[in-house]
Each structure stands twice: as C-alpha cells, then as structure tokens.
Motif scaffolding. Structure first.
Motif, PDB file in Angstrom:
ATOM      1  N   LEU A  47      50.003   0.168  27.788  1.00  0.00           N
ATOM      2  CA  LEU A  47      50.375   0.330  29.199  1.00  0.00           C
ATOM      3  C   LEU A  47      51.430  -0.690  29.613  1.00  0.00           C
ATOM      4  CD1 LEU A  47      46.852   1.051  30.677  1.00  0.00           C
ATOM      5  CD2 LEU A  47      48.825   2.544  30.857  1.00  0.00           C
ATOM      6  N   PHE A  48      51.294  -1.921  29.111  1.00  0.00           N
ATOM      7  CA  PHE A  48      52.273  -2.949  29.458  1.00  0.00           C
ATOM      8  C   PHE A  48      53.628  -2.656  28.837  1.00  0.00           C
ATOM      9  CE2 PHE A  48      49.330  -6.699  30.675  1.00  0.00           C
ATOM     10  CZ  PHE A  48      48.951  -5.968  31.788  1.00  0.00           C
ATOM     11  N   ALA A  49      53.611  -2.110  27.606  1.00  0.00           N
ATOM     12  CA  ALA A  49      54.892  -1.773  26.972  1.00  0.00           C
ATOM     13  C   ALA A  49      55.609  -0.724  27.807  1.00  0.00           C
ATOM     14  CB  ALA A  49      54.651  -1.267  25.550  1.00  0.00           C
ATOM     15  N   PHE A  81      58.119 -13.827  16.073  1.00  0.00           N
ATOM     16  CA  PHE A  81      56.686 -14.107  16.087  1.00  0.00           C
ATOM     17  C   PHE A  81      55.883 -12.845  15.758  1.00  0.00           C
ATOM     18  CE2 PHE A  81      52.653 -14.797  18.569  1.00  0.00           C
ATOM     19  CZ  PHE A  81      52.144 -15.770  17.726  1.00  0.00           C
ATOM     20  N   VAL A  82      56.290 -11.704  16.343  1.00  0.00           N
ATOM     21  CA  VAL A  82      55.598 -10.442  16.048  1.00  0.00           C
ATOM     22  C   VAL A  82      55.732 -10.108  14.567  1.00  0.00           C
ATOM     23  CG1 VAL A  82      55.619  -7.954  16.483  1.00  0.00           C
ATOM     24  CG2 VAL A  82      55.802  -9.544  18.388  1.00  0.00           C
ATOM     25  N   LEU A  83      56.922 -10.359  14.011  1.00  0.00           N
ATOM     26  CA  LEU A  83      57.113 -10.078  12.583  1.00  0.00           C
ATOM     27  C   LEU A  83      56.214 -10.969  11.726  1.00  0.00           C
ATOM     28  CD1 LEU A  83      60.968  -9.486  12.379  1.00  0.00           C
ATOM     29  CD2 LEU A  83      59.114  -7.804  12.303  1.00  0.00           C
ATOM     30  N   ILE A  84      56.059 -12.239  12.134  1.00  0.00           N
ATOM     31  CA  ILE A  84      55.146 -13.129  11.396  1.00  0.00           C
ATOM     32  C   ILE A  84      53.730 -12.565  11.451  1.00  0.00           C
ATOM     33  CG2 ILE A  84      54.076 -15.420  11.426  1.00  0.00           C
ATOM     34  CD1 ILE A  84      56.770 -16.514  12.430  1.00  0.00           C
ATOM     35  N   LEU A  85      53.314 -12.107  12.640  1.00  0.00           N
ATOM     36  CA  LEU A  85      51.976 -11.518  12.791  1.00  0.00           C
ATOM     37  C   LEU A  85      51.828 -10.319  11.863  1.00  0.00           C
ATOM     38  CD1 LEU A  85      51.399 -11.580  16.671  1.00  0.00           C
ATOM     39  CD2 LEU A  85      50.592 -13.189  14.949  1.00  0.00           C
ATOM     40  N   LEU A  86      52.855  -9.466  11.843  1.00  0.00           N
ATOM     41  CA  LEU A  86      52.781  -8.261  11.006  1.00  0.00           C
ATOM     42  C   LEU A  86      52.731  -8.644   9.527  1.00  0.00           C
ATOM     43  CD1 LEU A  86      55.202  -5.793  12.820  1.00  0.00           C
ATOM     44  CD2 LEU A  86      52.708  -5.788  12.803  1.00  0.00           C
ATOM     45  N   TYR A  87      53.435  -9.724   9.170  1.00  0.00           N
ATOM     46  CA  TYR A  87      53.429 -10.184   7.781  1.00  0.00           C
ATOM     47  C   TYR A  87      52.016 -10.579   7.377  1.00  0.00           C
ATOM     48  CZ  TYR A  87      54.089 -13.362   3.855  1.00  0.00           C
ATOM     49  OH  TYR A  87      53.981 -13.992   2.650  1.00  0.00           O
ATOM     50  N   PHE A  88      51.275 -11.215   8.283  1.00  0.00           N
ATOM     51  CA  PHE A  88      49.919 -11.663   7.979  1.00  0.00           C
ATOM     52  C   PHE A  88      48.895 -10.537   8.102  1.00  0.00           C
ATOM     53  CE2 PHE A  88      51.340 -16.099   9.185  1.00  0.00           C
ATOM     54  CZ  PHE A  88      51.301 -16.558   7.879  1.00  0.00           C
ATOM     55  N   LEU A 144      54.373  -0.332  16.638  1.00  0.00           N
ATOM     56  CA  LEU A 144      55.240   0.853  16.680  1.00  0.00           C
ATOM     57  C   LEU A 144      54.991   1.646  17.960  1.00  0.00           C
ATOM     58  CD1 LEU A 144      55.242   2.086  12.971  1.00  0.00           C
ATOM     59  CD2 LEU A 144      57.066   0.949  14.258  1.00  0.00           C
ATOM     60  N   GLY A 145      53.705   1.824  18.314  1.00  0.00           N
ATOM     61  CA  GLY A 145      53.369   2.547  19.542  1.00  0.00           C
ATOM     62  C   GLY A 145      53.958   1.868  20.759  1.00  0.00           C
ATOM     63  N   ALA A 146      53.849   0.536  20.812  1.00  0.00           N
ATOM     64  CA  ALA A 146      54.358  -0.212  21.967  1.00  0.00           C
ATOM     65  C   ALA A 146      55.869  -0.058  22.078  1.00  0.00           C
ATOM     66  CB  ALA A 146      53.976  -1.688  21.849  1.00  0.00           C
ATOM     67  N   VAL A 147      56.563  -0.170  20.932  1.00  0.00           N
ATOM     68  CA  VAL A 147      58.023  -0.033  20.961  1.00  0.00           C
ATOM     69  C   VAL A 147      58.401   1.367  21.432  1.00  0.00           C
ATOM     70  CG1 VAL A 147      60.093   0.059  19.512  1.00  0.00           C
ATOM     71  CG2 VAL A 147      58.448  -1.801  19.232  1.00  0.00           C
ATOM     72  N   ALA A 148      57.687   2.386  20.898  1.00  0.00           N
ATOM     73  CA  ALA A 148      57.990   3.768  21.294  1.00  0.00           C
ATOM     74  C   ALA A 148      57.793   3.947  22.793  1.00  0.00           C
ATOM     75  CB  ALA A 148      57.107   4.736  20.517  1.00  0.00           C
TER      76      ALA A 148
END
Lengths: 463, 261
Positions: A86-88, A131-138, A149-153
């Motif tokens: 919803l925030f996205a 930072f989001v990419l670091i989170l996704l890496y972990f 992906l949903g938020a970006v869309a």
C-alpha cells in the motif's frame, strides 16, 4: 529565427590534465596528495578485507526477518507485506502527482522542466536501493524478492497518476493520504480510535473538495464546508463501527519496522507542536511567550535519554489515573516533545530571517496579522529552514536507537535477541553492528539528499 | 483634465485643501526614541489630487506617508483618511489600509507566489472575492500596468521595472481610494524608471488620489497638483510645480533645488 552561436568553450579536463590540475597544482598540495591517497587506499582495503573476507555474515543472514520486523507475530506477517504494497502504491501516486504539479507550474511560469528519469531516481535514492539489494543478497527465500518486485510494480502503477489532467491533482493527494492511512491500519487494525485518523483525512478531503473558484468565500461556503466535514466524519465513524479489521498494535512492533514508524510519527507530530511553540515564543501575549520560552529552554537543556526514562517511569504519575500507555507510546511522546523544542528554535530562526518589508507589504494590503503569518511569513520562513529542519529529523531518526536502552527492541535493539541465540553469543557482534549502521546510514543519507533537492526545487523563481 | 486644472488653482499655496478632502493631517508629531522624525505636520489632500513630497534623505518624507496607512504610528495629532480617524484600534487600521494602496521602494513582492497570486491575494483574503473573479480583476490591473503576459511567472523572473509595475497592480487590485508611493523608482536601473513613471502618470491622469515621495522632478512637473518640500521633519514649503520650481520662497528649498537640478 535563432542565430547559431558557437558552443561555450569546454571546461572539462582530460585524465592526465585533471590529475595535474586538481591533485598536484603546487608542491604543498602534491605532498598532501602523496600522503593522503595511500591512507585512503589503505582504509578502503581494510574495509573491503573485513566486509568480503574476514566477516562472517551468517548472524545477519539467519536473522534478517528479526532485523526487519523483530518480534512481530510471524503468523501476521502478511500485514506487513500488505503495508509495504500500500505504501509503494501511495509513494507512486504521490510522486506522480507531485511531479505533474511541478511540471504544470514550471510550464505556466515559462521555466524549464526536466521530467524525472530512471537515472535521476537511482541517483537520488541509491543509498536506499543499495540497502534493499544487500537485504535481497542475504535473503534465503524467494518471498523478499516477490515483495520488492511487487512494491516496485505498484509504485510504477501509482506513478501513472502523472498522466491525469490538472483538475485531478487534489484527488491524487487524497488517494495518497487514503493509501497511507490504509497501510497503517492494515497492520494496526481498525478498532479503538483508528477511525479518528481516517476521519481526519476524509474530512480534509471533504473540506478541499467543496472549494470552488466561482463562489466567493463567506458564511455560506463555511456552512457548506462544515456540513461536508461533519457528514464525512459521521460516515467514517459508522463504517468503522460496522467493519472492523483486527490488527497488531504498536506495542508489539519491533525491528526496523518499529524504528521507521517511531521516527515517522515523532517527525509528523513534532512539526506542528514546534511550529506552535515558535509562534507562541514570538507572541505579544506575555503568558504564552513565557510558557513557550520556558518549555523550549527546559527541554533543550535535558538529554533525550533522560526524557525517555522520564517518559517510562514518571509520565504515569502525571497522567489521570487509569490511563494506560504502552512503553512505545511513551517513547514516541518523549521523542516528539524533545524534537518539538528544537523545531521551534529552527522555525523561529526562519521567521527572523524574513525581511520586514514582506510583512509591511502584507499589512499595507489590509491583510490581518494571522493572514500575513499564514500566507506570507510562514511559507517563506519554512522554506528557508528546510535544511536545518531535515537535519533535526535525521538526528531524531538516529536517536530512535536510544529506545534500545529502555528495553524497546527497535532496529539496534534486536541485536540483543540475536546475541542471546546460542550460535552468536560471543561471535558476530561486529557484523551485526556494521549491518545496523549501514541500515541507518542508508535512510539518513537519502533524507539528506532529498532535503538538498527540495531546497533547490523550492527556490524556483527566486532568481 | 479640466477638473485637475481647476484644483490646481484651489490648492495652490495652501497646506489645507478646501472642499472634498480625503486625507487630513493635523499637528502630527512622530518620534523614534528621542529623535523627532515629524514636527507638527499639517496638510490636507483633496480627492483626485496628486501631491509630490520631496526633500533630502532623513527629512521624514517616508515616515509621513507610512503614518498615513499606519505602518508607523504617530505620537501626537490627528490623521483622518476618508472620514476615518486613525487610532490604535486594529479594525480601524485595517479599514484604512483597505482604502490606501502602497508601493514600496524595494517592491516587496511575495517571492513564493506567482505574479497573478501576488495580485489576487488581497482581493481574495480581504475582500472575500471568488478566485475566478479575483483573477479577472488581477488581469485587468496587470493589463493596466502593461504586463498581462507575465501573470504566471514568479517575481524573481522579472526585471526591476516589471516587478515595480506588478507591485502597483497589486495595490490597485484592492481598488484603493488613495495610492501612496514611497520612492517607487529609487531602486531601479535608469532604463527602467520610465516604464514605471509612465504607469504612474497614466494613473494620475485617470484621477487617482496620489501621494508620491520621489526624487523624479520631471514627474513632479508633469502631474503634481502640489509639491511639498520637507526638511528635518518639517514641511518647509508647499506650492504648485510652476511656482515651486521657478520661484521658491524659502532658502532651504532654494538650496535643495540648486543641489538636485
């Protein structure tokens, strides 16, 4: 017919020339360069060595969910995902409406308008994106990827509000506000006083929608607006008393989720209080002025941590008997009251910086003192203090880590849970600290960048 | 221009205007701390009259017109504008400010608003006009000062002369009975002075009551019904432009004129 003029002489320097001009312009700068560059390279080397070789990021990897949402009930996790979505969407709608408004204004004023590009968005928010990419890496499961992906869309869908015609701008802002409230209440639930928050948004909407450019303001308009606000408030109340969504109250929130909410609420609440205090301190009524001055000077003379402790242990005695406040509400109250005093001083500086001619021009037109304040002084004074104000909000955001000392498990505080786990009792302390620091930095840096940008944008037409 | 011709006769050599008086100043003193800025000022301005106030800097010219719309308060005497006597009462002050437009040396346009919003602000807020009506009125006034095409720009995008004309339009949009000009061309580059003066001359010829503090003697000669010379907080001499520039009576006036002409 424009006459072709020769392009301005190029001021760019080629690689070798740049090095000579910037790094070795004279002997002393050359020596400084020779000393500093190896130190810099060594620091980069040591950092890289720690991050990529020596550090064991398992503690972060295995506890990523704990960092993000802390002890939030796992079976209610869908609420957080819904909130992010919803925030996205709200962010997209808001950004689209804002840039469409900016475009309209710039075109009308005959100024150049450069539309937002993917590149400019990446440059503005690179710290958060990293930072989001670091989170996704972990991330060990596919869920975080789907959420991002949903938020970006959804943000991209929201951005399409950019295409709406000018008359829809107000609806854009209202939609954004509704999405924000919905995003909050999908987690917190709609019971208790939640209807008040929604009623405020709907009320402001009803108030603005009854505005007409053809009707002169007067008692009729006021009556119409009042009726619109009252009716919409009643409707919201009735809807909320029939439809209830249970939720998870903020006394059960923790992790980065809590950090962001505590900071956002304290920022939003401290601004109007600070504004009021600044105006009260300049008031001609002595009692009001003394009260404001005393408050500001008292609060500014006390460390935040002592206010947080006071909030936890003393506030209870000052409230009417029977009032129960969760420790998180108390912490938000303490941080709000603390920041309000600083905001007041910043705003006061802005008020003083305004040339007296502006006020005289307003007075000479016959505007009342409150109108001069609202329409002429404040809009300019607040613009002038944006950098200082954002600086204050950044320190509020970082100071929210003090909540870990009063046993609230925010972003920094969840480390205590991680290091209570048998595997990480003595190891990985440095790794979790570095991770948390990077998280704080990503948000603080993005705020700082945005404030610089806003500063430039609001100078439109100032010459 | 027959009415203005006849008025010239009526008001020549008089500190008190006869007949249809719109501004009356009687025995006004003004102090800034211990410094007396105005000393026993007596003057009257008739409807449709153009009064030009000249004098060396620090002579109290600006203070005088700032007292007329109460940007400064006077310490002794009486000021009556359109049958309303100025007092400390805030409602009374606002009533007078609604009837008097003021143009400042430094323009004082609101930089955060577009030209159009600068002009519509007061009609909407003070006269409770609907947005469309106020914008129509604003465009009329901007056409009057010959810059309707700049309506959507911000003040910072305009030249000094254009800004001052917007300031005049902003004051006119309140449809004032009196216009006060406080050195309107002193902050302008020489090539922009004329465009502002032209607008003011047209305004004067249209029958607006004006009090103009200025150093532009050409303007005084062209449109003033009376010229008031002030020095050291006092009115030294009053007269028609012909009389004033060709046959001044007081030594201080002669000295001042010899310095600037």
């Amino acid at each position: 017919m424009t006459v072709a003029t020769p392009p301005p002489p190029s001021t760019g320097l080629s690689g070798a020339a740049w090095i000579r001009a910037k790094l070795f312009p004279n002997i002393w700068s050359g020596i400084l360069t020779v000393v500093l560059v190896p130190i810099l390279l060594y620091l980069v080397y040591r950092t890289a060595l720690f991050v990529f070789v020596n550090a064991d990021w398992e503690a972060v990897e295995r506890n990523l969910t704990l960092f993000m949402q802390g002890t939030f009930p796992r079976d209610q996790q869908w609420r957080l995902v819904a909130q992010i979505f919803l925030f996205a969407l709200a962010l997209g709608v808001g950004a689209g409406t804002a840039s469409a408004t900016a475009r309209d204004r710039a075109l009308q004023a005959g100024l150049a308008y450069r539309p937002r590009t993917l590149g400019s968005v990446l440059r503005r928010f690179w710290s958060l994106i990293a930072f989001v990419l670091i989170l996704l890496y972990f991330a060990s499961t596919v869920t975080p990827w789907l959420v991002v992906l949903g938020a970006v869309a959804l943000a991209i869908i929201g951005l399409q509000s950019y295409r709406l015609p000018t008359s829809f701008r107000l609806y854009g802002w209202l939609l954004m506000a509704l999405l924000l409230v919905a995003g909050f209440q999908v987690v917190s639930g709609t019971t208790g006083r939640a209807w008040l928050v929604m009623a405020m948004v709907v009320g402001v909407g009803a108030w603005s929608l009854t505005e007409s450019s053809r009707i002169a303001p007067g008692w009729g308009t006021w009556a119409l607006k009042t009726v619109a606000v009252v009716v919409s408030t009643i409707v919201v109340f009735l809807v909320y008393s029939v439809v209830t969504v249970p939720g998870v109250g903020w006394d059960k929130w923790s992790g980065l989720h809590l950090t962001l909410w505590v900071s956002a609420l304290a920022i939003v609440l401290s601004f109007p209080i600070g504004l009021f205090l600044a105006l009260a301190r300049r008031s001609t009524l002595p009692a009001l002025r003394w009260l404001a001055t005393t408050y500001i000077e008292l609060i500014r003379g006390v460390p935040l941590i002592s206010l947080l402790f006071l909030g936890q242990y003393v506030l209870g005695f000052m409230l009417p008997a029977g009032t129960t406040l969760s420790s998180i509400s108390r912490a938000i109250a303490a941080m709000t009251l603390f920041t309000a005093a600083y905001v007041a001083e910043i705003v006061r500086g802005g008020l003083q910086s305004l040339p007296v001619g502006q006020i005289e021009a307003g007075q000479a037109l016959g505007l009342s003192t409150p109108s001069v304040m609202r329409l002429i002084v404040l809009p300019q004074a607040l613009r002038a203090v944006i950098p200082a104000m954002v600086g204050q909000f950044i320190s509020l955001f970082k100071d929210s880590s003090l909540l870990s000392i009063i046993a609230i498990l925010e972003f920094l505080g969840v480390r205590s849970l991680i290091h209570a786990q048998p595997d990480f009792r003595v190891t990985a302390h440095a790794e979790t600290l570095v991770f948390v620091a990077v998280g704080y930095w990503a948000f603080a840096y993005a705020m700082s960048r945005e404030s610089q940008r806003l500063e430039g944008r609001l100078r439109v037409g100032y010459g | 221009m027959s009415s203005s011709e006849s008025m010239r006769g009526v008001f020549a050599d008089a500190t008190r205007a006869e007949g249809d008086v719109i501004i009356e100043v009687e025995g006004v003193d003004k102090y800034f701390g211990d410094f007396q800025a105005l000393k026993d000022i007596n003057m009257a301005v008739g409807r449709r009259e153009v009064v030009v106030v000249i004098g060396p800097s620090g002579s109290g010219k600006s203070t005088l017109i700032r007292c007329i719309n109460r940007l400064e308060s006077h310490d002794r005497g009486r000021i009556v504008v359109d049958d309303i006597e100025l007092s400390g009462d805030i409602r009374n002050i606002q009533e007078i400010r609604r009837e008097t437009g003021m143009v400042f040396q430094s323009f004082n346009l609101f930089p955060h608003l577009t030209v159009l919003d600068n002009v519509t602000l007061a009609p909407r807020q003070v006269r409770n006009m609907a947005k469309d009506e106020a914008e129509q009125l604003a465009m009329q006034q901007l056409t009057r000062v010959k810059i309707p095409e700049q309506a959507r720009k911000y003040p910072g995008q305009l030249s000094g002369g254009q800004q001052q004309r917007v300031a005049i339009a902003r004051a006119l949009a309140m449809q004032p009975k009196v216009m006060l000009f406080d050195e309107p061309t002193s902050a302008l580059d020489p090539e922009m002075i004329k465009e502002v003066l032209d607008v003011m001359i047209e305004l004067a010829q249209g029958g607006m009551t004006m009090i103009v503090v200025t150093h532009e003697m050409g303007f005084a000669r062209a449109v003033a019904n009376r010229v008031v010379f002030m020095a050291e907080g006092e009115i030294v001499e009053v007269g028609t432009p012909e009389h004033f520039f060709t046959d001044p009576q007081e030594t201080r006036t002669k000295l001042f004129l010899s310095q600037i002409l």
